[in-house]
Design an enzyme around this catalytic site. Structure first.
Site, short mmCIF file in Angstrom:
data_model
loop_
_atom_site.label_atom_id
_atom_site.label_comp_id
_atom_site.label_asym_id
_atom_site.label_seq_id
_atom_site.Cartn_x
_atom_site.Cartn_y
_atom_site.Cartn_z
N ASP A 6 0.60 4.23 -6.10
CA ASP A 6 0.41 3.59 -5.00
C ASP A 6 -0.95 2.71 -5.03
OD1 ASP A 6 -0.19 3.16 -2.39
OD2 ASP A 6 -0.53 5.25 -1.62
N LYS A 48 -3.70 -4.53 3.20
CA LYS A 48 -5.03 -4.40 2.70
C LYS A 48 -5.63 -5.37 1.82
CE LYS A 48 -4.68 0.28 4.00
NZ LYS A 48 -3.59 1.42 3.88
N TRP A 52 -3.92 10.16 0.98
CA TRP A 52 -2.62 9.47 0.77
C TRP A 52 -1.91 10.23 -0.41
CZ3 TRP A 52 -1.30 6.71 4.83
CH2 TRP A 52 -2.43 6.10 5.38
C1 LIG Z 1 -3.05 2.40 3.90
C2 LIG Z 1 -2.48 3.23 2.79
C3 LIG Z 1 -1.14 3.97 2.93
C4 LIG Z 1 0.04 3.79 4.04
O1 LIG Z 1 0.11 2.60 4.29
P1 LIG Z 1 1.28 2.15 5.40
O2 LIG Z 1 1.81 0.73 4.87
O3 LIG Z 1 0.56 2.15 6.55
O4 LIG Z 1 2.51 3.00 5.14
C5 LIG Z 1 -0.59 4.37 1.67
N1 LIG Z 1 -1.45 4.59 0.76
C6 LIG Z 1 -2.75 3.94 0.57
C7 LIG Z 1 -3.64 4.28 -0.64
C8 LIG Z 1 -3.37 3.36 1.59
O5 LIG Z 1 -4.56 2.77 1.81
#
Ligand SMILES: *Cc1c(COP(=O)(O)O)cnc(C)c1O
Length: 362
Positions: free
Chosen positions: A174, A198, A103
């Site tokens: 993030d 998540k 990511w």
């Molecule tokens: C799942 C995830 C993403 C991507 O998220 P989307 O909402 O599908 O764009 C980005 N960063 C992390 C750490 C993730 O676990």
């Protein structure tokens, strides 16, 4: 548990049962209005109350002051990979990024489209199995922000605390896979963003918490939808927001509050992860892949010493009602995702099954 099984999926992921039950009712009739939550105007009083509740719960849980805006956006965390640099990395400025996995790499790739990027540290040399710290992290002289991925969903590693950037530099995080799993000090952050699917709710909404002075830093000539200021000015209602997803996020935040808040959530997550890591450390067949000081409490990645047994393990586990244990396709092995809403009983059930599997596969 009725007919539900233990869902170790990395995302979309398990939600609290009480929230799902309440959402079932709200789908049909939101708070006695005679109209379901998906059917209300996004400008009406009923949905305004939904949005206000979600924002208030978010601010209350994490102690977010008025100097920050709380936004409910679309396009996933992946859109924040470009929105952050598009809005904040301008002119001759440099942004620092810490590369701790897939990511982070995607975030770095997008940032390079907008300006100068300095990779302050990377754990790619060891397959992203650790979080870089100490002298291995070298910040540039005057970065506009330092971006990091607090929990690495695929590699199963997690920052134990904030990276040691100079206090004057805002952190951009993030936090898609560990937001609200533990307390954090918002004052250190310029932006925190997280796709909801998540730890927060269903897919379709992205929570963005952003310091107001940064909002104003963005160029004025960006498309309206891609400027943070548009969403701040309109209270996340420049266009039609994902009303149902926001409703569920609000209920999940309420559930965390009722659980006792972020301290209690962190204690519970710590205890759940410990159940699994303790077994991995004593097992003769299984082992954890993350370095012990970098272990994630959300995504526990592990392998079998006899790797030919892994597919069998995953298949048998699924038959026992332990679903979603296959590791990410880029790394293989197994991964148990045990987000906030995942119950401790499920961690116990997994350990019991691993013990049994180990006994029968010596
Ligand atoms: C799942 C995830 C993403 C991507 O998220 P989307 O909402 O599908 O764009 C980005 N960063 C992390 C750490 C993730 O676990």
């Amino acid at each position: 548990m009725s007919d539900r099984i233990y869902n170790f999926s990395p995302g979309p992921a398990v939600l609290p049962e009480t929230v799902i039950k309440k959402a079932q009712t709200a789908l049909w009739d939101l708070e006695g209005s005679g109209i379901g939550v998906m059917e209300h105007s996004h400008r009406g009083a009923e949905f305004t109350a939904v949005l206000d509740q979600a924002e208030a719960a978010c601010r209350d849980l994490a102690g977010i002051p008025d100097t920050y805006s709380v936004l409910f956006m679309q396009g996933g965390a992946s859109s924040q990979f470009f929105m952050v640099p598009m809005n904040l990395l301008t002119g001759n400025d440099t942004a620092d990024y810490i590369n701790t996995g897939s990511w982070s790499k995607k975030a770095i790739k997008e940032a390079k489209l907008f300006g100068s990027v300095h990779v302050a540290a990377s754990s790619e040399d060891e397959n992203f199995s650790y979080i870089p710290g100490g002298d291995s992290v070298q910040f540039s002289s005057d970065p506009v922000y330092v971006h990091f991925t607090s929990n690495n969903t695929i590699a199963g590693t997690e920052f134990a605390g904030e990276p040691g950037a100079p206090k004057s530099v805002p952190l951009v995080c993030d936090a898609s896979s560990d937001i609200f799993s533990r307390p954090f000090d918002i004052a250190r952050y310029g932006v925190v963003y997280a796709g909801a699917q998540k730890n927060l709710g269903p897919a379709g909404v992205t929570l963005v918490i952003i310091r107001n002075d940064l909002v104003e830093r963005a160029p004025q000539d960006l498309p309206s939808m891609l400027q943070y200021r548009t969403h701040v000015k309109t209270g996340s209602r420049y266009n039609t927001p994902p009303a149902f997803a926001i409703y569920v996020v609000g209920q999940v935040l309420e559930w965390i509050r009722n659980f006792g808040g972020l301290d209690k959530m962190a204690e519970y997550n710590q205890a759940k992860a410990k159940l699994i890591y303790d077994f991995l450390d004593e097992s003769e067949l299984f082992y954890g892949t993350a370095r012990p000081d970098s272990r994630s409490k959300m995504n526990i990645c592990f392998r079998a010493k006899k790797s030919e047994l892994e597919a069998e393990f995953i298949a048998q586990a699924a038959k026992k009602g332990l679903a979603g244990l296959k590791g990410h396709r880029s790394v293989g092995g197994m991964r148990a995702s045990v987000y906030n809403a995942f119950p401790a009983e499920g961690c116990e059930a997994l350990v019991a099954f691993m013990k049994e599997f180990e006994r029968t596969n010596r």
